[in-house]
Design a protein around this motif. Structure first.
Motif, PDB file in Angstrom:
ATOM      1  N   VAL A 137     -12.225  28.449  32.081  1.00 34.76           N
ATOM      2  CA  VAL A 137     -11.441  29.392  31.280  1.00 34.76           C
ATOM      3  C   VAL A 137     -11.581  29.033  29.802  1.00 34.76           C
ATOM      4  O   VAL A 137     -11.802  29.893  28.953  1.00 34.76           O
ATOM      5  CB  VAL A 137      -9.951  29.391  31.716  1.00 34.76           C
ATOM      6  CG1 VAL A 137      -9.090  30.160  30.726  1.00 34.76           C
ATOM      7  CG2 VAL A 137      -9.805  30.000  33.113  1.00 34.76           C
ATOM      8  N   LYS A 138     -11.510  27.747  29.503  1.00 36.59           N
ATOM      9  CA  LYS A 138     -11.592  27.264  28.117  1.00 36.59           C
ATOM     10  C   LYS A 138     -12.968  27.543  27.517  1.00 36.59           C
ATOM     11  O   LYS A 138     -13.096  28.014  26.393  1.00 36.59           O
ATOM     12  CB  LYS A 138     -11.314  25.758  28.098  1.00 36.59           C
ATOM     13  CG  LYS A 138     -10.682  25.260  26.815  1.00 36.59           C
ATOM     14  CD  LYS A 138     -10.144  23.847  26.981  1.00 36.59           C
ATOM     15  CE  LYS A 138     -11.233  22.814  26.925  1.00 36.59           C
ATOM     16  NZ  LYS A 138     -10.713  21.428  27.055  1.00 36.59           N
ATOM     17  N   LEU A 139     -13.993  27.246  28.291  1.00 39.13           N
ATOM     18  CA  LEU A 139     -15.366  27.365  27.787  1.00 39.13           C
ATOM     19  C   LEU A 139     -15.871  28.801  27.761  1.00 39.13           C
ATOM     20  O   LEU A 139     -16.540  29.208  26.826  1.00 39.13           O
ATOM     21  CB  LEU A 139     -16.335  26.547  28.654  1.00 39.13           C
ATOM     22  CG  LEU A 139     -16.285  25.028  28.570  1.00 39.13           C
ATOM     23  CD1 LEU A 139     -17.145  24.426  29.672  1.00 39.13           C
ATOM     24  CD2 LEU A 139     -16.748  24.540  27.205  1.00 39.13           C
ATOM     25  N   GLN A 140     -15.568  29.531  28.822  1.00 36.64           N
ATOM     26  CA  GLN A 140     -16.224  30.838  28.956  1.00 36.64           C
ATOM     27  C   GLN A 140     -15.275  32.003  29.170  1.00 36.64           C
ATOM     28  O   GLN A 140     -15.726  33.131  29.398  1.00 36.64           O
ATOM     29  CB  GLN A 140     -17.237  30.781  30.111  1.00 36.64           C
ATOM     30  CG  GLN A 140     -18.366  29.814  29.823  1.00 36.64           C
ATOM     31  CD  GLN A 140     -19.304  29.648  31.022  1.00 36.64           C
ATOM     32  OE1 GLN A 140     -19.368  30.499  31.887  1.00 36.64           O
ATOM     33  NE2 GLN A 140     -20.018  28.553  31.057  1.00 36.64           N
ATOM     34  N   GLY A 141     -13.977  31.723  29.155  1.00 35.56           N
ATOM     35  CA  GLY A 141     -13.012  32.814  29.301  1.00 35.56           C
ATOM     36  C   GLY A 141     -12.620  33.055  30.752  1.00 35.56           C
ATOM     37  O   GLY A 141     -13.294  32.612  31.680  1.00 35.56           O
ATOM     38  N   ALA A 142     -11.520  33.788  30.914  1.00 37.41           N
ATOM     39  CA  ALA A 142     -10.933  33.996  32.240  1.00 37.41           C
ATOM     40  C   ALA A 142     -11.852  34.774  33.165  1.00 37.41           C
ATOM     41  O   ALA A 142     -11.916  34.516  34.364  1.00 37.41           O
ATOM     42  CB  ALA A 142      -9.595  34.723  32.104  1.00 37.41           C
ATOM     43  N   GLU A 143     -12.588  35.728  32.580  1.00 40.54           N
ATOM     44  CA  GLU A 143     -13.443  36.570  33.423  1.00 40.54           C
ATOM     45  C   GLU A 143     -14.576  35.763  34.054  1.00 40.54           C
ATOM     46  O   GLU A 143     -14.878  35.918  35.237  1.00 40.54           O
ATOM     47  CB  GLU A 143     -14.016  37.712  32.576  1.00 40.54           C
ATOM     48  CG  GLU A 143     -14.344  38.941  33.394  1.00 40.54           C
ATOM     49  CD  GLU A 143     -14.961  40.029  32.534  1.00 40.54           C
ATOM     50  OE1 GLU A 143     -15.924  40.659  33.006  1.00 40.54           O
ATOM     51  OE2 GLU A 143     -14.484  40.228  31.401  1.00 40.54           O
ATOM     52  N   SER A 144     -15.167  34.877  33.251  1.00 39.83           N
ATOM     53  CA  SER A 144     -16.228  34.022  33.774  1.00 39.83           C
ATOM     54  C   SER A 144     -15.698  33.074  34.842  1.00 39.83           C
ATOM     55  O   SER A 144     -16.375  32.804  35.838  1.00 39.83           O
ATOM     56  CB  SER A 144     -16.857  33.198  32.655  1.00 39.83           C
ATOM     57  OG  SER A 144     -17.567  34.023  31.807  1.00 39.83           O
ATOM     58  N   ALA A 145     -14.497  32.554  34.608  1.00 45.49           N
ATOM     59  CA  ALA A 145     -13.894  31.644  35.582  1.00 45.49           C
ATOM     60  C   ALA A 145     -13.688  32.378  36.901  1.00 45.49           C
ATOM     61  O   ALA A 145     -13.985  31.852  37.974  1.00 45.49           O
ATOM     62  CB  ALA A 145     -12.573  31.107  35.053  1.00 45.49           C
ATOM     63  N   ASP A 146     -13.218  33.614  36.794  1.00 44.34           N
ATOM     64  CA  ASP A 146     -13.007  34.424  37.986  1.00 44.34           C
ATOM     65  C   ASP A 146     -14.323  34.656  38.731  1.00 44.34           C
ATOM     66  O   ASP A 146     -14.389  34.494  39.950  1.00 44.34           O
ATOM     67  CB  ASP A 146     -12.404  35.777  37.564  1.00 44.34           C
ATOM     68  CG  ASP A 146     -11.951  36.594  38.758  1.00 44.34           C
ATOM     69  OD1 ASP A 146     -10.914  36.233  39.334  1.00 44.34           O
ATOM     70  OD2 ASP A 146     -12.639  37.552  39.118  1.00 44.34           O
ATOM     71  N   LYS A 147     -15.355  34.979  37.967  1.00 42.61           N
ATOM     72  CA  LYS A 147     -16.672  35.197  38.577  1.00 42.61           C
ATOM     73  C   LYS A 147     -17.174  33.939  39.263  1.00 42.61           C
ATOM     74  O   LYS A 147     -17.759  34.001  40.346  1.00 42.61           O
ATOM     75  CB  LYS A 147     -17.691  35.640  37.510  1.00 42.61           C
ATOM     76  CG  LYS A 147     -17.653  37.122  37.257  1.00 42.61           C
ATOM     77  CD  LYS A 147     -18.794  37.563  36.363  1.00 42.61           C
ATOM     78  CE  LYS A 147     -18.628  39.034  36.018  1.00 42.61           C
ATOM     79  NZ  LYS A 147     -19.375  39.404  34.818  1.00 42.61           N
ATOM     80  N   LEU A 148     -16.963  32.806  38.626  1.00 41.23           N
ATOM     81  CA  LEU A 148     -17.443  31.550  39.196  1.00 41.23           C
ATOM     82  C   LEU A 148     -16.736  31.227  40.517  1.00 41.23           C
ATOM     83  O   LEU A 148     -17.382  30.846  41.494  1.00 41.23           O
ATOM     84  CB  LEU A 148     -17.271  30.397  38.205  1.00 41.23           C
ATOM     85  CG  LEU A 148     -17.733  29.044  38.746  1.00 41.23           C
ATOM     86  CD1 LEU A 148     -19.237  29.040  39.037  1.00 41.23           C
ATOM     87  CD2 LEU A 148     -17.380  27.919  37.794  1.00 41.23           C
ATOM     88  N   VAL A 149     -15.410  31.388  40.521  1.00 45.42           N
ATOM     89  CA  VAL A 149     -14.654  31.117  41.750  1.00 45.42           C
ATOM     90  C   VAL A 149     -15.168  32.015  42.883  1.00 45.42           C
ATOM     91  O   VAL A 149     -15.396  31.562  44.004  1.00 45.42           O
ATOM     92  CB  VAL A 149     -13.129  31.299  41.531  1.00 45.42           C
ATOM     93  CG1 VAL A 149     -12.379  31.221  42.856  1.00 45.42           C
ATOM     94  CG2 VAL A 149     -12.594  30.250  40.573  1.00 45.42           C
ATOM     95  N   HIS A 150     -15.418  33.276  42.567  1.00 47.55           N
ATOM     96  CA  HIS A 150     -15.946  34.187  43.583  1.00 47.55           C
ATOM     97  C   HIS A 150     -17.374  33.827  43.988  1.00 47.55           C
ATOM     98  O   HIS A 150     -17.748  33.943  45.159  1.00 47.55           O
ATOM     99  CB  HIS A 150     -15.859  35.639  43.098  1.00 47.55           C
ATOM    100  CG  HIS A 150     -14.521  36.225  43.354  1.00 47.55           C
ATOM    101  ND1 HIS A 150     -13.505  36.145  42.427  1.00 47.55           N
ATOM    102  CD2 HIS A 150     -13.992  36.845  44.438  1.00 47.55           C
ATOM    103  CE1 HIS A 150     -12.417  36.710  42.944  1.00 47.55           C
ATOM    104  NE2 HIS A 150     -12.688  37.140  44.157  1.00 47.55           N
TER     105      HIS A 150
END
Lengths: 107, 107
Positions: free
Chosen positions: B54-67
């Motif tokens: 979330v810190k590095l790439q934002g919430a959307e990227s974090a969401d994509k990564l988890v998925h």
């Protein structure tokens, strides 16, 4: 692959440092089966899978299965991250040594 | 492995039938990248991984990564379920044929 642990630039150092923190967190998470160093996060899971599992084996089993599937992915993903960041255990050791040297300089 | 598709008992038939439904749901889910045939479900994810992303790439990227991590696990798990239930594409075909025969008998 030649591993230039001593000559890496600051950006590369920070990247590896963060990846190491992430990897350590994942390791703790996996060892404790998600009990430690975890946060609850909503994801989209296949509907049929969840419904059938709840119906057949109850909500607790369905929960366990979803986590089991997530940890399969997490093990593989973290192994890739490790390979990409360090490649081999020796490189990890060298990096940890470098971290210690930097820490003692900063004091 | 001899595959006794015609002689399977009712329990075995029902088990394979449900597994096939689950597998089809997963396939649709994976193809649509979680957009179709999905439900939101809370899971525990590694804290450090989520925070750093979330810190590095934002919430959307974090969401994509988890998925992304979940789908790695899901691909492997569903492949195992397929192997365990049908073993080979021919057996799947034979089972679908059996399903059709049963359906036409029931009409």
């Amino acid at each position: 692959m030649e591993y230039k642990i001593k000559n890496m630039d600051e950006q590369e150092f920070q990247r590896k440092y963060l990846n190491l923190k992430i990897l350590k967190g994942i390791q703790t998470y996996l060892k404790s089966e998600g009990e430690e160093e975890s946060v609850v996060y909503p994801i989209r899971v296949p509907q049929e899978l969840l419904y059938q599992m709840v119906k057949l084996q109850g909500a607790e089993s369905a929960d366990k299965l979803v986590h089991h599937i997530f940890t399969i992915g997490l093990s593989i993903w973290s192994e890739r991250l490790f390979q990409e960041s360090f490649g081999a255990p020796e490189n990890l050791k060298a990096f940890i040594q470098l971290m210690k040297e930097r820490e003692s300089k900063e004091k």
